[in-house]
Design a protein around this motif. Structure first.
Motif, mmCIF file in Angstrom:
data_model
loop_
_atom_site.group_PDB
_atom_site.id
_atom_site.type_symbol
_atom_site.label_atom_id
_atom_site.label_comp_id
_atom_site.label_asym_id
_atom_site.label_seq_id
_atom_site.Cartn_x
_atom_site.Cartn_y
_atom_site.Cartn_z
ATOM 1 N N GLU A 233 0.800 -1.211 0.000
ATOM 2 C CA GLU A 233 0.000 0.000 0.000
ATOM 3 C C GLU A 233 0.837 1.267 0.000
ATOM 4 O OE1 GLU A 233 -2.733 -0.165 3.208
ATOM 5 O OE2 GLU A 233 -3.840 -1.897 2.422
ATOM 6 N N GLN A 234 2.145 1.146 0.074
ATOM 7 C CA GLN A 234 2.990 2.330 0.075
ATOM 8 C C GLN A 234 3.054 2.939 -1.320
ATOM 9 O OE1 GLN A 234 6.778 1.255 1.679
ATOM 10 N NE2 GLN A 234 5.979 0.759 3.703
ATOM 11 N N CYS A 235 3.391 4.246 -1.365
ATOM 12 C CA CYS A 235 3.493 4.944 -2.638
ATOM 13 C C CYS A 235 4.689 4.416 -3.417
ATOM 14 C CB CYS A 235 3.638 6.455 -2.414
ATOM 15 S SG CYS A 235 2.219 7.207 -1.606
ATOM 16 N N PRO A 236 4.511 3.977 -4.643
ATOM 17 C CA PRO A 236 5.626 3.426 -5.419
ATOM 18 C C PRO A 236 6.517 4.525 -5.980
ATOM 19 C CG PRO A 236 3.647 3.412 -6.734
ATOM 20 C CD PRO A 236 3.240 3.914 -5.381
ATOM 21 N N PHE A 237 7.686 4.119 -6.402
ATOM 22 C CA PHE A 237 8.662 5.014 -7.026
ATOM 23 C C PHE A 237 8.549 4.808 -8.523
ATOM 24 C CE2 PHE A 237 13.267 6.257 -7.735
ATOM 25 C CZ PHE A 237 13.045 7.592 -7.450
ATOM 26 N N LEU A 238 7.801 5.704 -9.189
ATOM 27 C CA LEU A 238 7.468 5.530 -10.602
ATOM 28 C C LEU A 238 8.598 6.054 -11.477
ATOM 29 C CD1 LEU A 238 5.183 4.408 -12.352
ATOM 30 C CD2 LEU A 238 4.240 6.705 -12.472
ATOM 31 N N VAL A 239 9.749 5.404 -11.381
ATOM 32 C CA VAL A 239 10.879 5.796 -12.221
ATOM 33 C C VAL A 239 10.991 4.865 -13.424
ATOM 34 C CG1 VAL A 239 12.517 4.385 -10.910
ATOM 35 C CG2 VAL A 239 13.334 6.388 -12.184
ATOM 36 N N LEU A 240 10.466 3.651 -13.289
ATOM 37 C CA LEU A 240 10.378 2.679 -14.370
ATOM 38 C C LEU A 240 8.925 2.242 -14.510
ATOM 39 C CD1 LEU A 240 13.510 0.464 -13.633
ATOM 40 C CD2 LEU A 240 13.262 2.116 -15.487
ATOM 41 N N PRO A 241 8.521 1.700 -15.649
ATOM 42 C CA PRO A 241 7.146 1.203 -15.783
ATOM 43 C C PRO A 241 6.828 0.163 -14.715
ATOM 44 C CG PRO A 241 8.207 1.308 -17.919
ATOM 45 C CD PRO A 241 9.282 1.590 -16.911
ATOM 46 N N LEU A 242 5.670 0.312 -14.082
ATOM 47 C CA LEU A 242 5.258 -0.563 -12.992
ATOM 48 C C LEU A 242 3.916 -1.194 -13.302
ATOM 49 C CD1 LEU A 242 6.138 1.668 -9.886
ATOM 50 C CD2 LEU A 242 7.539 -0.114 -10.939
ATOM 51 N N ILE A 243 3.671 -2.339 -12.695
ATOM 52 C CA ILE A 243 2.393 -3.040 -12.820
ATOM 53 C C ILE A 243 1.649 -2.909 -11.500
ATOM 54 C CG2 ILE A 243 1.252 -5.243 -13.236
ATOM 55 C CD1 ILE A 243 3.659 -6.087 -14.891
ATOM 56 N N PHE A 244 0.410 -2.433 -11.589
ATOM 57 C CA PHE A 244 -0.438 -2.283 -10.408
ATOM 58 C C PHE A 244 -1.482 -3.401 -10.412
ATOM 59 C CE2 PHE A 244 1.451 1.817 -10.896
ATOM 60 C CZ PHE A 244 1.561 2.337 -9.605
ATOM 61 N N TYR A 245 -1.851 -3.845 -9.209
ATOM 62 C CA TYR A 245 -2.711 -5.018 -9.057
ATOM 63 C C TYR A 245 -3.953 -4.665 -8.233
ATOM 64 C CZ TYR A 245 1.709 -7.294 -10.250
ATOM 65 O OH TYR A 245 2.891 -7.662 -10.858
ATOM 66 N N HIS A 246 -5.076 -5.231 -8.656
ATOM 67 C CA HIS A 246 -6.310 -5.192 -7.864
ATOM 68 C C HIS A 246 -6.721 -6.633 -7.588
ATOM 69 C CE1 HIS A 246 -10.342 -4.483 -6.436
ATOM 70 N NE2 HIS A 246 -10.834 -5.218 -7.426
ATOM 71 N N VAL A 247 -6.775 -6.999 -6.322
ATOM 72 C CA VAL A 247 -7.068 -8.376 -5.935
ATOM 73 C C VAL A 247 -8.566 -8.636 -6.049
ATOM 74 C CG1 VAL A 247 -6.882 -10.099 -4.104
ATOM 75 C CG2 VAL A 247 -5.089 -8.368 -4.379
ATOM 76 N N LEU A 248 -8.926 -9.717 -6.745
ATOM 77 C CA LEU A 248 -10.334 -10.089 -6.918
ATOM 78 C C LEU A 248 -10.772 -10.970 -5.753
ATOM 79 C CD1 LEU A 248 -10.401 -10.832 -10.765
ATOM 80 C CD2 LEU A 248 -11.113 -8.767 -9.579
ATOM 81 N N ASP A 249 -10.879 -10.362 -4.575
ATOM 82 C CA ASP A 249 -11.343 -11.097 -3.397
ATOM 83 C C ASP A 249 -12.816 -10.785 -3.160
ATOM 84 O OD1 ASP A 249 -11.245 -8.517 -2.522
ATOM 85 O OD2 ASP A 249 -9.544 -8.792 -1.169
#
Length: 349
Positions: A233-249
């Protein structure tokens, strides 16, 4: 799978998918039949001018100067006419209100010179006409405010964080696959500038038609969709392309999403990235949307080719939208028809 193939798949079956938000993040809703819309826009004239398209803004900029030059030029011409300055046969002791103004063109040029502070030389105002002096003072005050307003609107439009948001790139597709043992919806996000985006947060809104318990039909019901980076849940360091996830719970509004009903579901997932620009500390917001035709079940993003050149990391964006089959074999199996399952249970009994 390339971006061109992605767009072909999206446009299959003909027709264009209706959206609340377009792929480039623009509001795709039209508002009609509102009484007093012009009055409402004029009440907030600053926002109206800032949001204008550039062609209208340039027209406003040019017309502001031309109109004020001509308007006050006419006033000075009328003052000269009232003071009998236009009479060729003037008395030797007659002092004009504005020296060397005998035509409307001369009055226009005097107005232009006064407003742009390039005078006075050949044409200048005299001390014998208080009304002309008051008109000149009023012109300089009024046009000064108008110039400040128009120039400020130009700068505000140029400095809008919206332009910075256009350099944030989202993947064309949203993928459904397993990550760390959990079924997730995945999107890839990249910052296309060297200047960093800090305090990045990715969130989503799911729009879908719904019917309440009272029978009320809601055409666009909204549910929040939380995205995380690598289950963190921490803020990512968007210096390179990142993949974000949403859990289907069970807490997810997409909890009942399957490979089979994905083809017939009617929804739109709007994804929004909120971040702070490192250079100006201003907040920018970039968004895109995904409809069911842009979801791929059982796929995952191909790893980006990240190399080094002269001590710097180099990312190849040719593979940004490339996807591949998931390594989880269960996700790749075709969903079984409910009728076949019932027949199998009946045969067992």
């Amino acid at each position: 799978m390339s971006e061109r193939r992605t767009l072909r798949l999206y446009r299959m079956n003909g027709g264009v998918q209706r959206r609340v938000v377009s792929k480039d993040g623009r509001n795709n809703i039209r508002i009609d039949n509102i009484d007093g819309m012009v009055k409402l826009y004029l009440h907030d004239i600053w926002t109206t001018v800032v949001d204008m398209k550039w062609r209208y803004k340039l027209t406003l900029f040019v017309s502001t100067f031309l109109t004020t030059w001509f308007f006050f030029g006419v006033l000075f011409y009328l003052i000269a006419m009232a003071n009998n300055d236009l009479n060729i046969e003037q008395a030797s002791n007659h002092t004009p209100c504005v020296m060397n103004v005998a035509t409307l063109t001369g009055a226009y040029l005097f107005s232009l010179e006064s407003q742009t502070t390039i005078g006075y030389g050949f044409r200048h105002i005299s001390e014998e006409c208080p009304f002309a002096i008051l008109t000149l003072v009023f012109q300089l005050v009024l046009t000064g405010l108008a110039e400040i307003f128009v120039t400020g609107a130009f700068l505000a439009k140029l400095a809008r964080p919206k332009k910075r948001a256009e350099t944030v790139k989202f993947s064309q597709l949203a993928l459904v696959s397993k990550h760390k043992g959990q079924l997730c919806v995945m999107v890839r996000v990249a910052n296309m500038r060297k200047s960093l985006l800090v305090q990045c947060q990715l969130s989503g809104k799911l729009f879908f038609p719904d019917v309440t318990e009272e029978g009320e039909k809601i055409q666009l019901h909204q549910e929040s969709v939380d995205f995380q980076f690598d289950s963190n849940e921490q803020c990512p360091f968007l210096v390179l392309p990142l993949i974000f996830y949403h859990v289907l719970d069970e807490r997810s509004p997409l909890a009942n999403l399957t490979a089979e009903n994905l083809k017939v579901r009617n929804f739109e997932l709007v994804v929004t990235l909120n971040a702070t620009m490192e250079s100006t500390a201003s907040t920018c917001q970039s968004r895109t949307s995904y409809v069911p035709q842009e979801f791929r079940w059982g796929y995952e993003f191909k790893p980006l080719s990240i190399g080094t050149h002269r001590g710097k990391y180099v990312t190849d964006f040719n593979y940004f939208d490339e996807i591949q089959l998931s390594s989880d074999s269960l996700l790749l199996q075709e969903p079984r028809n409910e009728k076949l399952l019932l027949e199998e249970e009946y045969s067992k009994d």
